[in-house]
Structures are given as structure tokens and as C-alpha cells.
Design a protein around this motif. Sequence first.
Motif, PDB file in Angstrom:
ATOM      1  N   MET A 297      16.883  -1.779  -1.267  1.00 37.17           N
ATOM      2  CA  MET A 297      16.409  -1.973  -0.641  1.00 37.17           C
ATOM      3  C   MET A 297      15.205  -3.409  -0.092  1.00 37.17           C
ATOM      4  O   MET A 297      14.905  -3.532   0.727  1.00 37.17           O
ATOM      5  CB  MET A 297      15.238  -0.871   0.096  1.00 37.17           C
ATOM      6  CG  MET A 297      15.805   0.220  -0.030  1.00 37.17           C
ATOM      7  SD  MET A 297      16.238   0.587   1.707  1.00 37.17           S
ATOM      8  CE  MET A 297      14.739   0.203   2.707  1.00 37.17           C
ATOM      9  N   PHE A 298      15.521  -3.929  -0.872  1.00 39.22           N
ATOM     10  CA  PHE A 298      14.906  -5.720  -1.347  1.00 39.22           C
ATOM     11  C   PHE A 298      15.915  -6.125  -0.287  1.00 39.22           C
ATOM     12  O   PHE A 298      14.644  -7.296   0.522  1.00 39.22           O
ATOM     13  CB  PHE A 298      14.943  -6.436  -3.464  1.00 39.22           C
ATOM     14  CG  PHE A 298      15.062  -7.393  -2.529  1.00 39.22           C
ATOM     15  CD1 PHE A 298      13.577  -7.655  -3.155  1.00 39.22           C
ATOM     16  CD2 PHE A 298      15.647  -8.902  -2.412  1.00 39.22           C
ATOM     17  CE1 PHE A 298      13.068  -8.933  -3.727  1.00 39.22           C
ATOM     18  CE2 PHE A 298      15.021  -9.938  -2.294  1.00 39.22           C
ATOM     19  CZ  PHE A 298      14.202 -10.132  -3.468  1.00 39.22           C
ATOM     20  N   THR A 299      17.223  -6.616   0.278  1.00 37.58           N
ATOM     21  CA  THR A 299      17.658  -7.263   1.210  1.00 37.58           C
ATOM     22  C   THR A 299      16.892  -6.932   2.650  1.00 37.58           C
ATOM     23  O   THR A 299      16.999  -7.134   3.615  1.00 37.58           O
ATOM     24  CB  THR A 299      18.983  -8.075   0.571  1.00 37.58           C
ATOM     25  OG1 THR A 299      19.181  -8.705  -0.501  1.00 37.58           O
ATOM     26  CG2 THR A 299      19.498  -9.053   2.355  1.00 37.58           C
ATOM     27  N   ALA A 300      17.472  -5.740   2.151  1.00 38.68           N
ATOM     28  CA  ALA A 300      16.952  -4.590   3.786  1.00 38.68           C
ATOM     29  C   ALA A 300      15.640  -5.070   4.272  1.00 38.68           C
ATOM     30  O   ALA A 300      15.400  -5.815   5.462  1.00 38.68           O
ATOM     31  CB  ALA A 300      17.676  -3.396   4.107  1.00 38.68           C
ATOM     32  N   GLY A 301      14.802  -4.796   3.320  1.00 40.76           N
ATOM     33  CA  GLY A 301      13.338  -5.367   3.534  1.00 40.76           C
ATOM     34  C   GLY A 301      12.977  -6.814   4.562  1.00 40.76           C
ATOM     35  O   GLY A 301      12.432  -6.554   4.801  1.00 40.76           O
ATOM     36  N   VAL A 302      13.834  -7.967   3.447  1.00 42.09           N
ATOM     37  CA  VAL A 302      14.103  -9.299   3.827  1.00 42.09           C
ATOM     38  C   VAL A 302      14.564  -9.162   5.638  1.00 42.09           C
ATOM     39  O   VAL A 302      13.998 -10.083   6.692  1.00 42.09           O
ATOM     40  CB  VAL A 302      14.764 -10.044   3.010  1.00 42.09           C
ATOM     41  CG1 VAL A 302      14.760 -11.223   3.733  1.00 42.09           C
ATOM     42  CG2 VAL A 302      13.920  -9.954   1.941  1.00 42.09           C
TER      43      VAL A 302
ATOM     44  N   MET B 164       1.148  -1.022  -0.038  1.00 44.20           N
ATOM     45  CA  MET B 164      -0.127  -0.140  -0.557  1.00 44.20           C
ATOM     46  C   MET B 164       0.813   0.844  -0.006  1.00 44.20           C
ATOM     47  O   MET B 164       0.257   2.104  -0.582  1.00 44.20           O
ATOM     48  CB  MET B 164      -0.991  -0.121   0.958  1.00 44.20           C
ATOM     49  CG  MET B 164      -1.654  -0.931   0.770  1.00 44.20           C
ATOM     50  SD  MET B 164      -2.828  -1.224  -0.188  1.00 44.20           S
ATOM     51  CE  MET B 164      -3.439   0.279  -0.497  1.00 44.20           C
ATOM     52  N   VAL B 165       1.893   1.250   0.799  1.00 38.25           N
ATOM     53  CA  VAL B 165       3.078   2.232   0.529  1.00 38.25           C
ATOM     54  C   VAL B 165       3.779   3.034  -0.741  1.00 38.25           C
ATOM     55  O   VAL B 165       3.129   3.770  -1.403  1.00 38.25           O
ATOM     56  CB  VAL B 165       4.161   2.255   1.355  1.00 38.25           C
ATOM     57  CG1 VAL B 165       5.687   3.388   1.247  1.00 38.25           C
ATOM     58  CG2 VAL B 165       3.660   2.125   3.388  1.00 38.25           C
TER      59      VAL B 165
ATOM     60  N   ASN C 267      11.010   1.939  -3.690  1.00 35.99           N
ATOM     61  CA  ASN C 267      12.085   0.889  -2.040  1.00 35.99           C
ATOM     62  C   ASN C 267      10.942   0.271  -1.765  1.00 35.99           C
ATOM     63  O   ASN C 267      10.890  -0.917  -1.565  1.00 35.99           O
ATOM     64  CB  ASN C 267      11.903   2.408  -1.677  1.00 35.99           C
ATOM     65  CG  ASN C 267      13.074   3.057  -1.554  1.00 35.99           C
ATOM     66  OD1 ASN C 267      13.678   2.896  -2.564  1.00 35.99           O
ATOM     67  ND2 ASN C 267      13.169   4.240  -1.064  1.00 35.99           N
ATOM     68  N   SER C 268       9.413   0.501  -1.778  1.00 36.82           N
ATOM     69  CA  SER C 268       8.196  -0.422  -1.515  1.00 36.82           C
ATOM     70  C   SER C 268       8.364  -1.412  -2.444  1.00 36.82           C
ATOM     71  O   SER C 268       8.233  -2.486  -2.005  1.00 36.82           O
ATOM     72  CB  SER C 268       7.239   0.811  -0.982  1.00 36.82           C
ATOM     73  OG  SER C 268       6.979   1.471  -0.075  1.00 36.82           O
ATOM     74  N   LEU C 269       7.216  -1.036  -3.468  1.00 35.47           N
ATOM     75  CA  LEU C 269       7.542  -2.453  -5.036  1.00 35.47           C
ATOM     76  C   LEU C 269       8.813  -3.217  -4.770  1.00 35.47           C
ATOM     77  O   LEU C 269       8.652  -4.131  -5.178  1.00 35.47           O
ATOM     78  CB  LEU C 269       6.305  -1.856  -5.783  1.00 35.47           C
ATOM     79  CG  LEU C 269       5.400  -0.815  -5.924  1.00 35.47           C
ATOM     80  CD1 LEU C 269       5.377  -0.149  -7.176  1.00 35.47           C
ATOM     81  CD2 LEU C 269       4.443  -1.514  -5.039  1.00 35.47           C
TER      82      LEU C 269
ATOM     83  N   GLY D  57      18.103   0.939  -8.647  1.00 39.13           N
ATOM     84  CA  GLY D  57      18.687   1.340  -7.685  1.00 39.13           C
ATOM     85  C   GLY D  57      18.424   1.146  -6.746  1.00 39.13           C
ATOM     86  O   GLY D  57      18.673   0.446  -5.492  1.00 39.13           O
ATOM     87  N   GLY D  58      17.595   2.205  -5.955  1.00 36.22           N
ATOM     88  CA  GLY D  58      17.281   2.335  -4.857  1.00 36.22           C
ATOM     89  C   GLY D  58      16.071   1.618  -4.231  1.00 36.22           C
ATOM     90  O   GLY D  58      15.863   1.085  -3.152  1.00 36.22           O
ATOM     91  N   GLY D  59      14.899   1.070  -5.318  1.00 39.18           N
ATOM     92  CA  GLY D  59      14.711   0.420  -5.144  1.00 39.18           C
ATOM     93  C   GLY D  59      15.168  -1.683  -4.546  1.00 39.18           C
ATOM     94  O   GLY D  59      14.282  -1.901  -3.495  1.00 39.18           O
TER      95      GLY D  59
END
Length: 437
Positions: A250-255, A72-73, A377-379, A245-247
Motif C-alpha cells: 500500500m506504500f505506493t498506492a498511498g503515494v 491515527m488510523v 496498511n496505514s503505518l 506484505g499488505g502494508g
Amino acid sequence: MTTQNAVSAPVQVSERSRSSAYPWLVFALAFGLLLSDYMSRQVLSAVFPVLKSEWALSDSHLASLSSIVALMVGLLTLPISIVADRWGRVRSLVAMAVLWSVATGLCAVAMNYHQMLAARFLVGVGEAAYGSVGIAVVLSIFARRLHATLSGAFMAGGSFGSVVGVVLGGYIAAHTSWRWSFVAMAVFGLVLVVAFRAVVNERRLAEHGAAVAADDTAVASPAAGFRAPLSSLYTNPAVLCAYVGGGLQMFTAGVLLAWMPSFFNRYHGLATDRAAALAAVVVLLVGSGMVVCGVVTDRVGRRDVRLKWVASIVFCLLSLVCLPIGFHLGSGPLSTSLIGIGAFFAAGSSGPIAAMVANLTHTSVRASAMGTLTLANSLLGLALGPFVVGVLADRIGLLAALQIAPLAYIVAVLALVLGWRLHPAGARKLARLSSDS
């Protein structure tokens, strides 16, 4: 200043406004609300083991409860950011914080998975554009030379808030009930909303924004009433590379934010509260890295702004190397050290990338630019990462999924390298747009 009030009329700048500590107070309150944002978001991770047992949920169900917020973000950040650029950023920030705090309270009374999913949906709606609008407000009242540092520190609030949410949520869940974990986060958010609304207003933001424009020779103050077209957010190739690149970085950080409590619970046999506490250390490293990497990037890029791209690339590569090896080695000091180093740099590129987006987009649409970055970053990261790992965990196990997750950095690095090459053309494009104002 980028709000409508700021560009609609000239603002008289006084010496008092130049020397005031007000910008730092705004930063502190905005940072506090960001802590609340992520405390409300990540407290769920601390109670994953409890919900899994109580409601007989699969890892995919747990992942959906986490990812629905980030989804949703991602979907709503840009439209809400555009509205905030026009309706007023302060009013928008207050409305967002009230909504996510109330929705977090609703999580406390959820009786099943579907009710919890609906409440988490509302949390995501409330949190959608806080990061983008909040950082736009902060950057508007500080000089450019501090943008990477401030961006990194502000965005690190997500990690610090996650630490508090996970640790406090796990402690409360272990000693009372998981429901009270959500109540505590909701109350904290509402208290901060009252403090923010009492101190921050559009007029004072406009005064300090004008002072920054007068002092910062690298930034031209926009003409009164001029607003850059929204299309300028997507026609600058260097900015597009920063979004991608920014999004992906963040993939692994979100994990790590979502799955480390479960990792320590399953593979180290720790109870809910102890697993949450140990995971919080990892998350704290993520946040600390964002701050330190932002400071380092501002120093490195002081003479040549393109070096900020290089710094972002290096941070991604360090995590790409350390995390897969750390998870593969199992338990032990070397494994723990590599996971810690990888976590420290996992989101280290966030501040530099946000600074590049801010520096390559017109001030009148900066919240919208940050909204687009938050969308990416979210998607591509915070929503996609935890969900993909949850799906993979159901098939190959959580440990194997965690070993694979850092491969997303490969694509992130390619995008950032391209952004570095395209930066001069992007700067010229912005200069032409600014001259038209």
C-alpha cells in the motif's frame, strides 16, 4: 457471525434469511460509508495547491496534513477493532462515521495550519477502524468463495471515494472556496450514517452469519461463547507475512492517492480543478484494479488457495516494473500508459491479502485481525508513503521521489513469497485452534 451477540447464543436460520438480498444491502451501505471515509480523507489532496499558496506551506507541511490521518488510523485501528468485537460492530461503525464527518466539517473553519492539523487528527481518529470493522461485518455474511472479491471491492471503495473527493473537492474549490469542499464531504457522511443506522442491526447480521456458517462447509461454526485469544493474531507466521506484505504493497498506492494532483499541477501546468480531475483517473484505476484483481484471484484460487499468494506477488511485480519507468519517461503516451498500468495493479494485492488474513484467523476475532492488517496498511503504507515522498520532494523534487517510491514493492514481494511458503503450517495452526472451540 463474529460479533459478541452472534456467538453468545444459537441463532435460528430461516429459509428467508438464506435467500434474502439483505447482505448485499449491508454491503452497499457499508461501501457507501467507506466512500465517505475516503472522500473526507482525500479532499485535502485536491486543495493542496490552494493551501500551499494561501498559508505558505512547504511540501512537508502538506504531507503531514495527509499523513496524520493515516497515522491515527494506524495507531488506533487495532484497539478500536478489539472494542468493536466486544461492544458491537454496528454501534461502533455509526460512532466512527459521525466523528469523521463532524471533524471534516471542522476542517472547513480552520484558519491556519495548526487548526487544520488538529481537525485532520480528529478525522483520523474517526476513520481509524472503519475499514477493519466494516469488512469484518461484510465477510461475516458472505461465503468464503467470495472473500477476495468482496475484500477487493470493499477496499477499492477507498480509491473510488478518493476519486470523488479529489474531483468534487477540486471543482468546488475552483468555483467557490476550498472550505465548501470540506462542508460537502461532511454533509454526505452524516446522511449516510442515518441510512446505515436505519437498516443495519446486530440481530439481522447474526441471522445471516449463521446461514453462511450452515451453508459453507469449509467453515466450522464456532462454539457458543468461544472467543479465540488475541495472541492468535500474531502467532501464525503466514498471517504475519500477510500483514507486512499488505502494508508495504500500500506504500505506493498511498503515494499515488496523495500526490498525483500536485504532480499534474507542477509538471503538466494544470489548474487545480483539471489537475484533480486527471489525478482522479489515476486513482480510479487504482480502485478498479482492486476490484478486478480480487475477482481474478478468487477464480485462480478456487482449486488451490495458495495461488492467491501468487496472484498478490504478480500484481506487486507489475507495478514495480511499470511505475518507475513511467515516471522516468516524462510526458507522452508511453509514459501515461505505464503509469496507468502501474496504478491499476498498485493495490491489486489488497483484496487477496485481506482474504488470506480472514481465512487464516478465527471468526471470533476477525475484526481485530482486519484491524491489525489496517494498522500495517496505514503505518507501512498509507501514512509512511505520502510522508516519505513529501520529505524527499523537498530535497530531490517530487518527480524523483515518485520514481523511487515503487521500490517498496521489493520488500512486499519478499514477505508474500514467505507467506506462500508458510501457508500450509498456518492453516494447520488455525485448524487446531478451531478444534479447541
